[in-house]
Design a protein around this motif. Sequence first.
Motif, PDB file in Angstrom:
ATOM      1  N   UNK A 276       1.026  -1.639   0.330  1.00  0.00           N
ATOM      2  CA  UNK A 276       0.386  -0.266   0.021  1.00  0.00           C
ATOM      3  C   UNK A 276       0.653   1.103   0.389  1.00  0.00           C
ATOM      4  N   UNK A 277       2.037   0.972   0.079  1.00  0.00           N
ATOM      5  CA  UNK A 277       3.382   2.345   0.683  1.00  0.00           C
ATOM      6  C   UNK A 277       2.892   3.284  -1.044  1.00  0.00           C
ATOM      7  N   UNK A 278       3.135   4.258  -0.737  1.00  0.00           N
ATOM      8  CA  UNK A 278       2.755   4.547  -2.570  1.00  0.00           C
ATOM      9  C   UNK A 278       1.730   5.791  -3.584  1.00  0.00           C
ATOM     10  N   UNK A 279       0.731   4.999  -2.962  1.00  0.00           N
ATOM     11  CA  UNK A 279      -0.351   4.588  -3.444  1.00  0.00           C
ATOM     12  C   UNK A 279      -1.296   5.461  -3.072  1.00  0.00           C
ATOM     13  N   UNK A 280      -2.130   5.734  -3.910  1.00  0.00           N
ATOM     14  CA  UNK A 280      -3.265   7.187  -3.597  1.00  0.00           C
ATOM     15  C   UNK A 280      -4.717   6.614  -2.958  1.00  0.00           C
ATOM     16  N   UNK A 281      -4.807   7.261  -2.747  1.00  0.00           N
ATOM     17  CA  UNK A 281      -6.135   7.754  -1.883  1.00  0.00           C
ATOM     18  C   UNK A 281      -7.364   9.064  -1.892  1.00  0.00           C
ATOM     19  N   UNK A 282      -8.558   8.653  -1.773  1.00  0.00           N
ATOM     20  CA  UNK A 282      -9.440   9.481  -1.648  1.00  0.00           C
ATOM     21  C   UNK A 282     -10.100   9.293  -0.574  1.00  0.00           C
ATOM     22  N   UNK A 283      -9.817  10.254   0.180  1.00  0.00           N
ATOM     23  CA  UNK A 283     -11.515  10.244   1.649  1.00  0.00           C
ATOM     24  C   UNK A 283     -12.515  11.744   1.022  1.00  0.00           C
ATOM     25  N   UNK A 284     -13.326  10.220   0.969  1.00  0.00           N
ATOM     26  CA  UNK A 284     -15.132  11.572   0.913  1.00  0.00           C
ATOM     27  C   UNK A 284     -15.316  11.292   2.684  1.00  0.00           C
ATOM     28  N   UNK A 285     -15.101  12.710   2.866  1.00  0.00           N
ATOM     29  CA  UNK A 285     -16.066  13.507   3.575  1.00  0.00           C
ATOM     30  C   UNK A 285     -14.472  13.473   4.638  1.00  0.00           C
ATOM     31  N   UNK A 286     -13.720  15.170   5.382  1.00  0.00           N
ATOM     32  CA  UNK A 286     -13.125  15.037   5.736  1.00  0.00           C
ATOM     33  C   UNK A 286     -13.133  16.318   7.238  1.00  0.00           C
ATOM     34  N   UNK A 287     -13.972  15.501   8.159  1.00  0.00           N
ATOM     35  CA  UNK A 287     -13.783  15.537   9.281  1.00  0.00           C
ATOM     36  C   UNK A 287     -12.950  15.064   9.737  1.00  0.00           C
ATOM     37  N   UNK A 288     -12.902  14.821  11.419  1.00  0.00           N
ATOM     38  CA  UNK A 288     -11.937  14.674  12.209  1.00  0.00           C
ATOM     39  C   UNK A 288     -11.568  13.020  11.834  1.00  0.00           C
ATOM     40  N   UNK A 289     -12.597  12.438  11.442  1.00  0.00           N
ATOM     41  CA  UNK A 289     -11.966  10.765  11.214  1.00  0.00           C
ATOM     42  C   UNK A 289     -11.419  11.076  10.238  1.00  0.00           C
ATOM     43  N   UNK A 290     -11.944  11.336   8.600  1.00  0.00           N
ATOM     44  CA  UNK A 290     -11.090  11.301   7.615  1.00  0.00           C
ATOM     45  C   UNK A 290     -10.001  11.894   7.651  1.00  0.00           C
ATOM     46  N   UNK A 291      -9.876  12.475   8.250  1.00  0.00           N
ATOM     47  CA  UNK A 291      -8.200  13.473   7.936  1.00  0.00           C
ATOM     48  C   UNK A 291      -7.483  12.834   8.752  1.00  0.00           C
ATOM     49  N   UNK A 292      -7.604  11.862  10.435  1.00  0.00           N
ATOM     50  CA  UNK A 292      -7.510  10.987  10.807  1.00  0.00           C
ATOM     51  C   UNK A 292      -6.421   9.708   9.950  1.00  0.00           C
ATOM     52  N   UNK A 293      -7.677   9.614   8.834  1.00  0.00           N
ATOM     53  CA  UNK A 293      -7.832   7.760   8.097  1.00  0.00           C
ATOM     54  C   UNK A 293      -6.205   8.737   7.272  1.00  0.00           C
ATOM     55  N   UNK A 294      -5.883  10.241   6.560  1.00  0.00           N
ATOM     56  CA  UNK A 294      -5.927  10.823   5.579  1.00  0.00           C
ATOM     57  C   UNK A 294      -4.088  10.847   6.472  1.00  0.00           C
ATOM     58  N   UNK A 295      -3.789  11.355   7.968  1.00  0.00           N
ATOM     59  CA  UNK A 295      -2.971  11.100   8.162  1.00  0.00           C
ATOM     60  C   UNK A 295      -1.625  10.070   8.866  1.00  0.00           C
ATOM     61  N   UNK A 296      -3.193   8.174   8.851  1.00  0.00           N
ATOM     62  CA  UNK A 296      -2.330   7.659   8.511  1.00  0.00           C
ATOM     63  C   UNK A 296      -1.811   7.028   7.758  1.00  0.00           C
ATOM     64  N   UNK A 297      -2.584   7.735   7.038  1.00  0.00           N
ATOM     65  CA  UNK A 297      -1.867   7.077   4.957  1.00  0.00           C
ATOM     66  C   UNK A 297      -0.712   7.403   4.949  1.00  0.00           C
ATOM     67  N   UNK A 298      -0.391   9.180   5.337  1.00  0.00           N
ATOM     68  CA  UNK A 298       1.088   9.667   4.925  1.00  0.00           C
ATOM     69  C   UNK A 298       2.081   8.589   5.327  1.00  0.00           C
ATOM     70  N   UNK A 299       1.726   7.285   6.850  1.00  0.00           N
ATOM     71  CA  UNK A 299       2.877   6.673   6.790  1.00  0.00           C
ATOM     72  C   UNK A 299       2.923   5.777   6.706  1.00  0.00           C
ATOM     73  N   UNK A 300       2.544   5.797   5.568  1.00  0.00           N
ATOM     74  CA  UNK A 300       2.595   4.390   4.338  1.00  0.00           C
ATOM     75  C   UNK A 300       2.958   5.880   2.688  1.00  0.00           C
TER      76      UNK A 300
END
Length: 316
Positions: A135-159
Amino acid sequence: MDILFSAKVSERHRDKLKQQFSKQSFIFCDNMVEAEHHLASAEVLVTYGEDLTEVLIGTAERLKWIMVLSAGMDRMPFTAINKKGILVTNARGIHKVPMAEFAISSIMQVSRQTKQLFKNEENHKWDRSVRMQEITGKTMLVAGTGAIGQEVARLAKAFRMKTYGVSRSGKQLEFFDENVTPDEMKRLLPEMDYVVSVLPSTPETKDFFTEEHFKVLPDHAIFLNMGRGSAVSNEVLFNAIQSNEIAHAILDVVEEEPLPLDHPFWDMENVTITPHLSGISPHYQTRALEIFEQNLHIYIQNGTNFINKIDITRGY
Protein backbone atom coordinates in the motif's frame (compact mmCIF):
# COMPACT_ATOMS: atom_id res chain seq x y z
CA MET A 1 -31.60 20.50 37.41
CA ASP A 2 -32.47 16.91 36.42
CA ILE A 3 -29.92 15.29 34.09
CA LEU A 4 -31.45 12.13 32.66
CA PHE A 5 -29.49 9.28 31.07
CA SER A 6 -31.28 6.87 28.73
CA ALA A 7 -27.79 5.77 27.64
CA LYS A 8 -26.41 3.03 29.87
CA VAL A 9 -23.07 4.02 31.39
CA SER A 10 -20.84 2.18 33.84
CA GLU A 11 -20.89 2.66 37.60
CA ARG A 12 -17.41 4.14 37.37
CA HIS A 13 -18.63 6.87 35.02
CA ARG A 14 -21.75 7.47 37.09
CA ASP A 15 -19.72 7.96 40.27
CA LYS A 16 -17.32 10.33 38.52
CA LEU A 17 -20.16 12.51 37.20
CA LYS A 18 -21.91 12.68 40.59
CA GLN A 19 -18.66 13.62 42.29
CA GLN A 20 -17.67 16.22 39.69
CA PHE A 21 -21.15 17.80 39.52
CA SER A 22 -22.34 17.25 43.07
CA LYS A 23 -24.94 20.04 42.93
CA GLN A 24 -26.79 18.45 40.02
CA SER A 25 -29.41 15.71 40.10
CA PHE A 26 -28.53 12.70 37.94
CA ILE A 27 -31.06 10.04 36.94
CA PHE A 28 -29.28 7.06 35.40
CA CYS A 29 -31.31 4.58 33.37
CA ASP A 30 -30.26 1.68 31.18
CA ASN A 31 -32.64 2.45 28.32
CA MET A 32 -35.49 4.71 27.21
CA VAL A 33 -38.14 2.37 28.61
CA GLU A 34 -36.81 3.20 32.08
CA ALA A 35 -36.03 6.82 31.27
CA GLU A 36 -39.40 7.67 29.76
CA HIS A 37 -40.99 8.02 33.20
CA HIS A 38 -38.55 10.83 34.06
CA LEU A 39 -38.64 12.76 30.77
CA ALA A 40 -41.19 15.34 31.93
CA SER A 41 -38.83 16.68 34.61
CA ALA A 42 -35.54 16.38 32.70
CA GLU A 43 -33.70 19.53 31.62
CA VAL A 44 -30.81 17.57 30.07
CA LEU A 45 -31.02 14.22 28.30
CA VAL A 46 -28.01 12.02 27.55
CA THR A 47 -28.80 9.41 24.90
CA TYR A 48 -27.37 7.43 22.02
CA GLY A 49 -30.00 9.12 19.83
CA GLU A 50 -31.78 6.13 18.34
CA ASP A 51 -34.30 5.88 21.20
CA LEU A 52 -35.90 9.31 20.65
CA THR A 53 -39.23 9.90 18.89
CA GLU A 54 -41.46 12.91 18.24
CA VAL A 55 -43.89 11.65 20.86
CA LEU A 56 -41.15 11.45 23.51
CA ILE A 57 -39.92 14.94 22.66
CA GLY A 58 -43.49 16.14 23.10
CA THR A 59 -43.59 14.79 26.67
CA ALA A 60 -40.25 16.38 27.61
CA GLU A 61 -41.73 19.64 28.87
CA ARG A 62 -38.57 21.04 30.49
CA LEU A 63 -35.97 19.64 28.10
CA LYS A 64 -33.40 22.22 26.94
CA TRP A 65 -30.39 20.15 25.89
CA ILE A 66 -29.84 16.72 24.33
CA MET A 67 -26.34 15.23 24.46
CA VAL A 68 -25.96 12.38 21.98
CA LEU A 69 -23.17 9.95 22.91
CA SER A 70 -22.53 9.07 19.28
CA ALA A 71 -21.78 10.84 16.02
CA GLY A 72 -24.65 9.44 13.93
CA MET A 73 -27.74 11.64 13.97
CA ASP A 74 -29.81 10.14 11.14
CA ARG A 75 -32.58 8.75 13.40
CA MET A 76 -33.13 11.89 15.46
CA PRO A 77 -36.61 13.55 15.30
CA PHE A 78 -35.14 16.93 14.33
CA THR A 79 -38.43 18.55 13.32
CA ALA A 80 -39.89 18.10 16.80
CA ILE A 81 -36.60 19.09 18.45
CA ASN A 82 -36.34 22.24 16.32
CA LYS A 83 -39.90 23.32 17.17
CA LYS A 84 -39.02 23.29 20.87
CA GLY A 85 -35.68 25.04 20.37
CA ILE A 86 -33.71 22.30 22.12
CA LEU A 87 -29.91 22.43 21.98
CA VAL A 88 -28.30 19.28 20.53
CA THR A 89 -24.63 18.30 20.85
CA ASN A 90 -22.95 15.03 19.98
CA ALA A 91 -19.72 13.06 20.38
CA ARG A 92 -18.33 13.79 16.94
CA GLY A 93 -14.62 13.08 16.70
CA ILE A 94 -14.34 10.28 19.26
CA HIS A 95 -14.43 7.62 16.53
CA LYS A 96 -11.44 8.92 14.63
CA VAL A 97 -8.82 6.63 16.20
CA PRO A 98 -10.61 3.25 15.91
CA MET A 99 -12.13 4.04 12.51
CA ALA A 100 -8.86 5.23 10.99
CA GLU A 101 -7.14 2.13 12.31
CA PHE A 102 -9.94 0.02 10.82
CA ALA A 103 -9.55 1.69 7.43
CA ILE A 104 -5.80 1.14 7.19
CA SER A 105 -5.90 -2.39 8.60
CA SER A 106 -8.73 -3.42 6.26
CA ILE A 107 -6.96 -2.07 3.20
CA MET A 108 -3.78 -3.84 4.27
CA GLN A 109 -5.63 -7.13 4.78
CA VAL A 110 -7.07 -6.97 1.27
CA SER A 111 -3.74 -5.97 -0.26
CA ARG A 112 -1.93 -8.77 1.59
CA GLN A 113 -4.61 -11.34 0.67
CA THR A 114 -5.51 -12.17 4.28
CA LYS A 115 -8.83 -13.70 3.25
CA GLN A 116 -7.10 -16.22 1.00
CA LEU A 117 -4.36 -16.91 3.53
CA PHE A 118 -6.90 -17.73 6.24
CA LYS A 119 -8.69 -20.06 3.83
CA ASN A 120 -5.41 -21.78 2.96
CA GLU A 121 -4.60 -22.15 6.64
CA GLU A 122 -7.97 -23.80 7.32
CA ASN A 123 -7.32 -26.23 4.46
CA HIS A 124 -3.70 -26.88 5.56
CA LYS A 125 -2.56 -25.57 2.19
CA TRP A 126 1.02 -24.26 1.84
CA ASP A 127 0.76 -21.94 -1.16
CA ARG A 128 3.46 -19.34 -1.71
CA SER A 129 2.00 -18.24 -5.06
CA VAL A 130 -0.61 -15.95 -3.43
CA ARG A 131 -0.06 -12.52 -4.97
CA MET A 132 0.72 -9.80 -2.45
CA GLN A 133 0.45 -6.05 -2.92
CA GLU A 134 1.95 -3.07 -1.08
CA ILE A 135 0.00 0.00 0.00
CA THR A 136 3.02 2.29 0.32
CA GLY A 137 3.13 5.08 -2.24
CA LYS A 138 -0.45 4.54 -3.45
CA THR A 139 -3.22 7.14 -3.82
CA MET A 140 -6.25 7.48 -1.58
CA LEU A 141 -9.42 9.55 -1.81
CA VAL A 142 -11.35 10.15 1.41
CA ALA A 143 -14.97 11.29 1.08
CA GLY A 144 -15.71 13.21 4.26
CA THR A 145 -12.88 15.29 5.69
CA GLY A 146 -14.00 15.67 9.29
CA ALA A 147 -12.08 14.29 12.26
CA ILE A 148 -12.28 10.69 11.02
CA GLY A 149 -11.31 11.50 7.44
CA GLN A 150 -8.37 13.60 8.57
CA GLU A 151 -7.11 10.81 10.83
CA VAL A 152 -7.38 8.31 7.96
CA ALA A 153 -5.31 10.67 5.80
CA ARG A 154 -2.77 11.18 8.60
CA LEU A 155 -2.19 7.44 8.94
CA ALA A 156 -2.04 7.06 5.15
CA LYS A 157 0.84 9.54 5.12
CA ALA A 158 2.86 7.06 7.19
CA PHE A 159 2.76 4.89 4.07
CA ARG A 160 3.77 7.83 1.89
CA MET A 161 0.40 7.88 0.16
CA LYS A 162 -0.91 10.77 -1.87
CA THR A 163 -4.17 11.77 -0.23
CA TYR A 164 -7.20 13.60 -1.60
CA GLY A 165 -10.21 14.80 0.36
CA VAL A 166 -13.78 15.43 -0.73
CA SER A 167 -16.03 17.78 1.20
CA ARG A 168 -18.92 20.13 0.57
CA SER A 169 -16.62 23.16 0.79
CA GLY A 170 -13.45 21.69 -0.73
CA LYS A 171 -11.54 23.49 2.04
CA GLN A 172 -7.83 22.67 2.24
CA LEU A 173 -6.92 20.67 5.35
CA GLU A 174 -3.82 19.16 6.91
CA PHE A 175 -2.75 15.68 5.74
CA PHE A 176 -4.48 16.07 2.37
CA ASP A 177 -2.48 16.90 -0.76
CA GLU A 178 -5.63 18.31 -2.33
CA ASN A 179 -9.23 18.85 -1.27
CA VAL A 180 -12.09 19.13 -3.76
CA THR A 181 -15.86 19.51 -3.83
CA PRO A 182 -18.12 16.60 -4.88
CA ASP A 183 -18.49 18.13 -8.35
CA GLU A 184 -14.71 17.99 -8.82
CA MET A 185 -14.28 14.45 -7.49
CA LYS A 186 -14.81 12.59 -10.76
CA ARG A 187 -11.63 13.93 -12.36
CA LEU A 188 -9.55 12.41 -9.54
CA LEU A 189 -11.09 8.92 -9.52
CA PRO A 190 -9.16 7.42 -12.47
CA GLU A 191 -5.93 7.88 -10.45
CA MET A 192 -7.18 6.41 -7.17
CA ASP A 193 -6.03 3.12 -5.65
CA TYR A 194 -8.30 3.45 -2.61
CA VAL A 195 -11.58 5.25 -1.99
CA VAL A 196 -12.69 5.57 1.64
CA SER A 197 -16.16 6.87 2.50
CA VAL A 198 -16.81 8.29 5.96
CA LEU A 199 -19.81 10.35 4.88
CA PRO A 200 -22.67 10.94 7.35
CA SER A 201 -26.27 10.17 6.47
CA THR A 202 -27.90 13.34 5.13
CA PRO A 203 -30.11 14.14 2.11
CA GLU A 204 -26.98 15.50 0.39
CA THR A 205 -25.02 12.27 0.80
CA LYS A 206 -27.71 9.75 -0.16
CA ASP A 207 -26.53 7.79 -3.23
CA PHE A 208 -23.42 9.96 -3.27
CA PHE A 209 -21.43 7.36 -5.21
CA THR A 210 -22.97 6.60 -8.60
CA GLU A 211 -22.43 4.18 -11.48
CA GLU A 212 -20.35 6.83 -13.24
CA HIS A 213 -17.93 7.03 -10.33
CA PHE A 214 -17.24 3.30 -10.33
CA LYS A 215 -16.88 3.16 -14.09
CA VAL A 216 -14.00 5.67 -14.05
CA LEU A 217 -12.16 4.05 -11.13
CA PRO A 218 -9.23 1.81 -12.13
CA ASP A 219 -10.13 -1.89 -11.98
CA HIS A 220 -7.56 -2.49 -9.21
CA ALA A 221 -9.19 0.08 -6.86
CA ILE A 222 -10.45 -0.86 -3.40
CA PHE A 223 -13.64 0.83 -2.13
CA LEU A 224 -14.23 1.05 1.62
CA ASN A 225 -17.44 2.35 3.18
CA MET A 226 -17.48 2.88 6.94
CA GLY A 227 -19.61 6.05 7.07
CA ARG A 228 -23.22 5.28 6.23
CA GLY A 229 -24.65 2.65 3.89
CA SER A 230 -26.93 5.20 2.22
CA ALA A 231 -23.90 6.78 0.50
CA VAL A 232 -24.07 4.09 -2.20
CA SER A 233 -26.89 1.77 -3.20
CA ASN A 234 -26.33 -1.97 -2.95
CA GLU A 235 -27.38 -2.33 -6.56
CA VAL A 236 -24.81 0.17 -7.86
CA LEU A 237 -22.08 -1.42 -5.78
CA PHE A 238 -23.06 -4.97 -6.75
CA ASN A 239 -22.98 -4.07 -10.46
CA ALA A 240 -19.57 -2.42 -10.08
CA ILE A 241 -18.15 -5.54 -8.42
CA GLN A 242 -19.78 -7.94 -10.88
CA SER A 243 -18.46 -5.91 -13.81
CA ASN A 244 -14.93 -5.90 -12.33
CA GLU A 245 -14.93 -2.10 -12.25
CA ILE A 246 -13.23 -2.32 -8.85
CA ALA A 247 -11.09 -5.07 -7.32
CA HIS A 248 -12.63 -5.22 -3.84
CA ALA A 249 -15.28 -3.62 -1.61
CA ILE A 250 -14.91 -3.44 2.17
CA LEU A 251 -18.32 -2.74 3.69
CA ASP A 252 -18.70 -1.96 7.36
CA VAL A 253 -22.04 -0.31 6.55
CA VAL A 254 -24.72 -1.20 4.00
CA GLU A 255 -28.11 0.14 2.93
CA GLU A 256 -30.05 -2.33 5.05
CA GLU A 257 -28.58 -3.42 8.37
CA PRO A 258 -28.12 -6.17 9.29
CA LEU A 259 -27.28 -7.27 5.76
CA PRO A 260 -29.93 -9.87 4.80
CA LEU A 261 -28.68 -13.45 5.14
CA ASP A 262 -29.39 -14.20 1.48
CA HIS A 263 -27.67 -11.12 0.06
CA PRO A 264 -25.03 -12.02 -2.56
CA PHE A 265 -22.42 -9.78 -0.89
CA TRP A 266 -21.88 -12.49 1.74
CA ASP A 267 -20.58 -14.99 -0.82
CA MET A 268 -18.56 -12.71 -3.09
CA GLU A 269 -14.81 -13.32 -2.86
CA ASN A 270 -13.99 -9.67 -3.52
CA VAL A 271 -16.31 -8.28 -0.84
CA THR A 272 -15.43 -8.04 2.86
CA ILE A 273 -18.38 -7.58 5.23
CA THR A 274 -18.06 -6.35 8.81
CA PRO A 275 -21.09 -5.58 11.06
CA HIS A 276 -20.86 -1.79 11.51
CA LEU A 277 -18.14 -2.02 14.14
CA SER A 278 -15.34 0.18 12.81
CA GLY A 279 -15.95 2.75 15.55
CA ILE A 280 -15.99 0.32 18.47
CA SER A 281 -13.37 0.97 21.11
CA PRO A 282 -12.91 0.21 24.82
CA HIS A 283 -12.39 3.97 25.24
CA TYR A 284 -15.71 4.94 23.60
CA GLN A 285 -17.69 5.96 26.69
CA THR A 286 -14.76 7.71 28.33
CA ARG A 287 -14.16 9.89 25.27
CA ALA A 288 -17.86 10.64 24.75
CA LEU A 289 -18.44 11.57 28.39
CA GLU A 290 -15.38 13.85 28.39
CA ILE A 291 -17.17 15.94 25.75
CA PHE A 292 -20.37 15.86 27.80
CA GLU A 293 -18.51 16.99 30.93
CA GLN A 294 -16.92 19.93 29.13
CA ASN A 295 -20.29 20.94 27.68
CA LEU A 296 -22.01 20.56 31.05
CA HIS A 297 -19.56 23.05 32.59
CA ILE A 298 -20.40 25.46 29.75
CA TYR A 299 -24.13 24.86 30.18
CA ILE A 300 -24.07 25.47 33.94
CA GLN A 301 -22.20 28.74 33.35
CA ASN A 302 -24.79 29.81 30.73
CA GLY A 303 -22.12 29.73 28.04
CA THR A 304 -22.69 29.35 24.31
CA ASN A 305 -19.44 27.92 22.95
CA PHE A 306 -20.55 24.27 23.08
CA ILE A 307 -18.39 21.51 21.63
CA ASN A 308 -20.01 19.73 18.66
CA LYS A 309 -23.16 21.83 18.56
CA ILE A 310 -25.46 20.39 15.88
CA ASP A 311 -27.06 22.46 13.14
CA ILE A 312 -30.54 20.97 13.47
CA THR A 313 -31.57 22.15 9.99
CA ARG A 314 -28.78 20.04 8.44
CA GLY A 315 -28.76 17.16 10.88
CA TYR A 316 -25.03 17.35 11.66
